[in-house]
Scaffold this active site. Structure first.
Site, PDB file in Angstrom:
ATOM      1  CG  LEU A  42      39.367  42.084  38.765  1.00 53.32           C
ATOM      2  CD1 LEU A  42      40.014  42.983  37.719  1.00 53.32           C
ATOM      3  CD2 LEU A  42      38.238  41.274  38.117  1.00 53.32           C
TER       4      LEU A  42
ATOM      5  CB  SER B  59      32.647  34.396  35.293  1.00 58.17           C
ATOM      6  OG  SER B  59      33.372  33.610  34.372  1.00 58.17           O
TER       7      SER B  59
ATOM      8  CE1 TYR C  70      34.265  31.605  39.212  1.00 59.51           C
ATOM      9  CE2 TYR C  70      34.061  31.252  36.847  1.00 59.51           C
ATOM     10  CZ  TYR C  70      34.415  32.058  37.914  1.00 59.51           C
ATOM     11  OH  TYR C  70      34.894  33.323  37.695  1.00 59.51           O
TER      12      TYR C  70
ATOM     13  CE  LYS D 176      32.433  34.652  39.951  1.00 61.90           C
ATOM     14  NZ  LYS D 176      32.771  35.839  40.751  1.00 61.90           N
TER      15      LYS D 176
ATOM     16  CB  THR E 195      44.550  36.978  38.517  1.00 56.97           C
ATOM     17  OG1 THR E 195      43.685  35.859  38.280  1.00 56.97           O
ATOM     18  CG2 THR E 195      43.843  38.239  38.074  1.00 56.97           C
TER      19      THR E 195
END
Ligand SMILES: NC(=O)c1ccc[n+]([C@@H]2O[C@H](COP(=O)([O-])OP(=O)(O)OC[C@H]3O[C@@H](n4cnc5c(N)ncnc54)[C@H](OP(=O)(O)O)[C@@H]3O)[C@@H](O)[C@H]2O)c1
Length: 309
Positions: free
Chosen positions: A90, A232, A245, A249, A280
């Site tokens: 990204l 996210s 994770y 975020k 990605t």
């Protein structure tokens, strides 16, 4: 908020809030109209709610950017844009996209050679200037402050060639800071070691906070600057296998939302984007994933996501 893009971003925030609140309002209206016998209105609410549900299921969640359309190409011309995580995925697409709009780019990640390649590609795409600034986001707050100072020095160096920049200090700085560097996770919380949790917080959250604080004094002094953090969809939707994770975020997102209130009337705007899955890590690149391999999922391409950002 003097520039058009800042106005667009503020409208985006209001729109995002409205879009977040709308489903609850619709449920209330649907219940009310069903109780009082207005079937057409009830059906209308059901259709709109189904659209929301479809959007959530397919992971788009970008109604606001869809409604606002792309930023005008002139928004970034001659502006200094610092992107972390610009060596691939990204961040790289964002560099190419904003480069094609004539921005001056400072591109950061750990790999200098790869960054230089992205700098060349961004320049070929139309960037006014593009420089590599290596950084390891897990190196701690003091190192991030040094990198902030280095980015400001680079911005000064690049200022000579800028549209309208007269080279005075007050005129020079980083106009946009994009926090893109980050790593994801595909492991159950019980299988994730404490050091990995700490690493993820350092990479996804602490480094972005430290870099933001390193640039804020200069942005506030110029009464000019936009900070964009890539969050996210995991913040909004529970994502098994991504507990830490999601937490990193969510923490970054909460920091940005509070910060926005602190600086909004001093010329600096703060935005958080919460992308869904993006394809990605293709073309030989490996995504930064803590834990097992990435599960297959429906993805936007990184180019789509960069354009939306
Ligand atoms: N892809 C998705 O589905 C998705 C969805 C939602 C949100 N996001 C978020 O979007 C951002 C970009 O995702 P992506 O898929 O493009 O990731 P990616 O392909 O894995 O790229 C990660 C980038 O972060 C840099 N990076 C990793 N560790 C670093 C460190 N210690 N210091 C400095 N830079 C570091 C990497 O560069 P070097 O290796 O050269 O250091 C690379 O440029 C991340 O914050 C991610 O959490 C992604």
């Amino acid at each position: 908020f003097p520039t058009r893009v800042a106005r667009e971003m503020r409208r985006g925030t209001a729109l995002t809030l409205a879009l977040d609140v709308a489903p609850y309002a619709l449920v209330a209206v649907a219940v009310f109209t069903a109780a009082f016998g207005a079937p057409v209105l009830t059906r209308l609410c059901a259709v709109v709610l189904a659209t929301y549900a479809g959007n959530a299921v397919f992971g788009e969640c970008d109604l606001a950017s869809w409604a606002l359309g792309d930023a005008p190409r002139s928004a970034y011309r001659g502006k200094t844009v610092w992107i972390t995580g610009a060596s691939q995925g990204l961040g790289e697409e964002l560099a190419l996209h904003l480069g094609s709009m004539g921005a001056k780019l400072i591109l950061s990640s750990r790999r200098e050679e790869t960054l230089r390649r992205v700098c060349e590609a961004a320049t070929a795409a139309g960037a006014e200037d593009a420089r590599a600034l290596t950084l390891d986001a897990r190196a701690g707050s003091a190192a991030m402050r040094e990198k902030g100072a280095a980015a400001l020095a680079l911005a000064k160096e690049m200022a000579g060639s800028g549209d309208g920049a007269d080279g005075t200090d007050a005129d020079v700085g980083v106009d946009y800071l994009f926090h893109v560097a980050g790593g994801s996770q595909h492991a159950a919380a019980e299988d994730t070691a404490d050091e990995v949790d700490r690493d993820m917080f350092e990479l996804n959250t602490m480094s972005a906070i430290a870099l933001t604080k390193a640039l804020l004094p200069s942005m506030l002094a110029r009464r000019k600057g936009t900070i964009v953090a890539i969050g996210s969809m995991a913040v909004k939707c529970p994502a098994p296998g991504q507990a830490t994770y999601a937490a990193t975020k969510a923490a970054l997102s909460a920091f940005c939302h509070s910060l926005r209130g602190e600086v909004a009337d001093r010329g600096v705007s703060v935005t958080v984007a919460h992308p869904g899955p993006i394809a990605t890590g293709l073309g030989g690149q490996t995504r930064v994933i803590f834990g097992a391999t990435l599960a297959k999922s429906t993805c936007d391409t990184a180019a789509d996501a960069a354009a939306a950002a």
